[in-house]
Design an enzyme around this catalytic site. Structure first.
Site, PDB file in Angstrom:
ATOM      1  N   SER A  27     -58.400 -57.529 -24.950  1.00  0.00           N
ATOM      2  CA  SER A  27     -59.305 -56.598 -24.276  1.00  0.00           C
ATOM      3  C   SER A  27     -58.836 -55.156 -24.396  1.00  0.00           C
ATOM      4  O   SER A  27     -59.579 -54.231 -24.082  1.00  0.00           O
ATOM      5  CB  SER A  27     -59.430 -56.959 -22.798  1.00  0.00           C
ATOM      6  N   CYS A  28     -57.601 -54.951 -24.810  1.00  0.00           N
ATOM      7  CA  CYS A  28     -57.113 -53.596 -25.045  1.00  0.00           C
ATOM      8  C   CYS A  28     -57.818 -53.041 -26.277  1.00  0.00           C
ATOM      9  O   CYS A  28     -58.430 -53.776 -27.042  1.00  0.00           O
ATOM     10  CB  CYS A  28     -55.615 -53.601 -25.305  1.00  0.00           C
TER      11      CYS A  28
END
Lengths: 155, 183
Positions: A27-28
């Site tokens: 998700s980064c």
């Protein structure tokens, strides 16, 4: 060939022939900036959209701090002036059942906004979806090689 | 860990093997330091994700190597998984649920807390990416995490399975308060 890994909430600058990697990007969001003529670039492994510098000992935790800082570092490296291009990837949602809002999407939006504020053009993007990415960045040509369970993408 | 005895008994009867669950490492860490605690984050693994709600809030992430997800299936079904490449989502979720439920119910019994779990979901993906989902979920409520990691051994053979429990900072406060009341 020298290879260094950019950990979560970190950023690094590199020059040809060195390459940088980000392993296990979920998700980064990964933000790559590069200057074609000098084959110099930088990569940030941004964790969250917004925050203040005091809240983390790491330089690239928040998009609003990481991206201007990365830009400045690349500029410094190339002597203060030059056309810098940007590529971004990541921001996925790994599990459907993950509660709350889509943090990956917010990271991507924040990255786009910060790059726009600096007048940096995004020339390549591979964001979203539900799988993770192992990323290799080559400043020699500005290419990102993205490996996932679905195969390899060249950006 | 409290409850690891129960968990190993329940799992042993499921797998018909002797199970040993090692005492976990427990750390209180800023979220961004968790990936550094894990040796290899770029390999494809099978992960099972569960949300923890109620008096304690956090996530459970159980990870298996692909090879061990298949070995598990052989143990549970008694049939050879040779030649198969896809893991059974039902088996891995089942095993991680047994492990998770037991440690959580032990904590809830011990501290008199109500803990709920949402249904588990499995995925085959890069370990670091699965981990990021958990860390970024937690980041919405907490900058630090109480992180514990348990290794599971089956019949003395090291089985490459880790169960990681991530609790938000507010849960740590609750645990400390509960202990204070007991002492």
């Amino acid at each position: 060939m020298k290879k260094r890994n950019v950990g979560i909430a970190e950023m690094m600058i590199c020059r040809q022939p060195e390459v940088l990697t980000i392993l296990g990007l979920g998700s980064c969001v990964a933000v790559a900036l590069y200057h074609e003529r000098t084959k110099t670039g930088g990569l940030a492994h941004v964790m969250l959209p917004k925050g203040s510098a005091q809240k983390s000992s790491r330089p690239a935790k928040y998009a609003n701090i990481a991206i201007p800082a990365l830009h400045e570092k690349v500029l410094e490296e190339i002597g203060g002036k030059g056309r810098i291009a940007a590529k971004i990837c990541g921001g996925s949602k790994m599990f459907k059942s993950a509660a709350g809002f889509h943090i990956g999407e917010h990271n991507v939006t924040a990255a786009r906004e910060e790059l726009a504020k600096l007048g940096l053009k995004i020339v390549g993007e591979d964001c979203g979806s539900d799988y993770g990415r192992n990323v290799t960045f080559t400043p020699e040509n500005g290419k990102l090689i993205i490996r996932s369970v679905n195969g390899v993408t060249l950006l | 860990m409290i409850g690891s005895g129960h968990a190993s008994t329940a799992l042993a009867s499921k797998l018909k093997r002797e199970i040993d669950i090692r005492i976990p490492e427990v750390d209180l860490l800023p979220l961004e330091e968790v990936p550094g605690k894990i040796d290899v984050i770029d390999e494809i693994t099978i992960g099972v994700y569960t949300e923890i709600k109620g008096d304690l809030r956090g996530r459970l992430l159980t990870v298996f190597s692909e090879e061990d997800a298949l070995r598990l299936e052989e143990m549970v079904s008694g049939r050879s998984a040779k030649g198969r490449r896809d893991f059974s989502a039902a088996t891995v979720t089942d095993v991680s649920d047994v492990l998770g439920a037991n440690s959580l119910s032990a904590i809830s019994d011990f501290f008199g807390m109500k803990i709920e779990k949402t249904p588990s979901e499995s995925a085959r993906d890069i370990l670091g990416a699965l981990l990021q989902q958990v860390l970024l979920d937690i980041s919405q409520h907490s900058d630090v995490v109480l992180f514990s990691r348990t290794e599971i051994f089956v019949s003395a053979e090291k089985f490459n399975c880790h169960q990681m429990l991530f609790l938000e900072a507010s849960s740590l406060e609750k645990l400390l308060k509960a202990m204070d009341v007991m002492l």
